[in-house]
Scaffold this motif. Structure first.
Motif, PDB file in Angstrom:
ATOM      1  N   ASP A   1       3.446  10.839   4.416  1.00  0.00           N
ATOM      2  CA  ASP A   1       2.433  10.379   3.478  1.00  0.00           C
ATOM      3  C   ASP A   1       2.582  11.073   2.127  1.00  0.00           C
TER       4      ASP A   1
ATOM      5  N   LYS B   1       0.820   4.230  -2.841  1.00  0.00           N
ATOM      6  CA  LYS B   1       0.565   5.623  -2.474  1.00  0.00           C
ATOM      7  C   LYS B   1       1.675   6.528  -3.000  1.00  0.00           C
TER       8      LYS B   1
ATOM      9  N   GLY C   1       0.801  -1.218   0.000  1.00  0.00           N
ATOM     10  CA  GLY C   1       0.000   0.000   0.000  1.00  0.00           C
ATOM     11  C   GLY C   1       0.832   1.265   0.000  1.00  0.00           C
ATOM     12  N   GLU C   2       1.933   1.280   0.733  1.00  0.00           N
ATOM     13  CA  GLU C   2       2.783   2.462   0.790  1.00  0.00           C
ATOM     14  C   GLU C   2       3.430   2.740  -0.566  1.00  0.00           C
TER      15      GLU C   2
ATOM     16  N   ASN D   1       1.254   9.609  -5.645  1.00  0.00           N
ATOM     17  CA  ASN D   1       1.754  10.977  -5.440  1.00  0.00           C
ATOM     18  C   ASN D   1       2.671  11.401  -6.580  1.00  0.00           C
TER      19      ASN D   1
END
Length: 319
Positions: free
Chosen positions: A268, A90, A86-87, A94
């Motif tokens: 994040d 993400k 998931g990271e 971005n």
């Protein structure tokens, strides 16, 4: 009386390697100047590529890496993890958002700025403005972000202090509008430098075309549409392909500096480049190497795809 026999000459061209050997012997004195550059490229460019094998091994112990590389079996575990973590997804999201907006906003701005500068009649003034616009490009990203942090920072920024003095609420530009700030700072820093290519291409267009268009009654916009833009089409195609190629690189230096200079920004907001760097720095070498390899392969496919697209739409190609 017998007719003279014509001598038949062979039209066979020498082979590629034979031609290269001949050129080498012909220019052997110049080769000595090239050898240091070749050695430099080999040691710093190609030898480190052997580390790609790290991304296809189970675990690499930094203190015993050579033995692990030789004994451990090959695996695609880390490559598969890229599309399930998931990271990572993400960070990729971005990256695509920032790079996409840079391509849509900053790339056309470079062309527009070059056209505006070329429309200035005074060439000295035009070149002076271009030099002034290029000056921010020579500032490092930590310096650039430090300057803007002093202007719009939450606690000590001049703009936020003014807003607070007028009774308003302070605005945290870097945290609440992180992606917008990345795009804005990138445009501010690279606008002049990115316009140089297009400005030089515009200056190379024959001025007689513009004089003829003026006599025919063409307006400024018509000259730009039918003369300037077609005249720099090849440069636009080249730069567009380069921007598409690096769409998975949203600016490592810039984002990494923003994450470190402005400490309160959450991680994040990481992009793919900073995520890979932090993985390698923390010791997760196989996963970071696997991501770098996949990133490079995507860049290759994007370059080929972008070149094909530009060739169909603009009639220009890198090769």
């Amino acid at each position: 009386m017998e007719a003279p026999v014509e001598k038949v000459t062979s039209s066979k061209k020498p082979g590629y390697f034979k031609t290269q050997v001949k050129n080498f012997l012909k220019n052997k004195t110049i080769v000595w100047f090239i050898i240091p550059a070749m050695c430099f490229t080999l040691v710093l460019g190609y030898v480190p590529m052997l580390g790609v094998i790290f991304g296809f091994k189970e675990e690499i112990n930094p203190s015993n890496w050579f033995y692990d590389v030789l004994t451990q079996p090959l695996t695609l575990k880390w490559v598969a993890k890229i599309f399930s973590d998931g990271e990572v997804l993400k960070a990729i999201g971005n990256t695509l958002i920032i790079s996409g907006f840079k391509l849509v906003i900053i790339f056309p701005l470079n062309i527009i700025m070059a056209i505006l500068l070329s429309e200035i009649k005074n060439q000295r003034l035009s070149k002076l403005l271009l030099i002034i616009l290029c000056l921010p490009n020579f500032l490092s990203w930590p310096v650039t972000i430090g300057i803007w942090n002093n202007i719009i920072g939450l606690d000590s920024g001049l703009l936020n202090n003014l807003i607070a003095d007028l009774g308003g609420k302070r605005i945290y530009f870097f945290q609440d509008h992180f992606k917008a700030m990345v795009i804005f700072l990138s445009a501010w820093k690279t606008l002049g430098w990115g316009s140089i290519y297009f400005y030089a291409a515009i200056q190379s267009i024959d001025k007689e075309y513009y004089e003829a268009a003026t006599i025919d009654g063409a307006t400024k916009l018509q000259k730009i549409r039918y003369l300037t833009l077609p005249g720099i089409k090849s440069v636009i195609a080249l730069m567009l392909v380069m921007n598409i190629t690096y769409i998975l690189d949203a600016g490592f230096d810039q984002v990494y500096s923003m994450l470190n200079v402005v400490k309160s920004i959450t991680y994040d907001e990481q992009i793919l480049g900073t995520y890979i760097f932090n993985l390698g720095y923390s010791g997760d070498i196989p996963f970071s190497v696997a991501m770098s390899v996949v990133n490079g392969l995507f860049a290759l496919f994007l370059m080929l795809g972008g070149n094909t697209l530009v060739q169909k739409k603009l009639g220009r190609s890198l090769w």
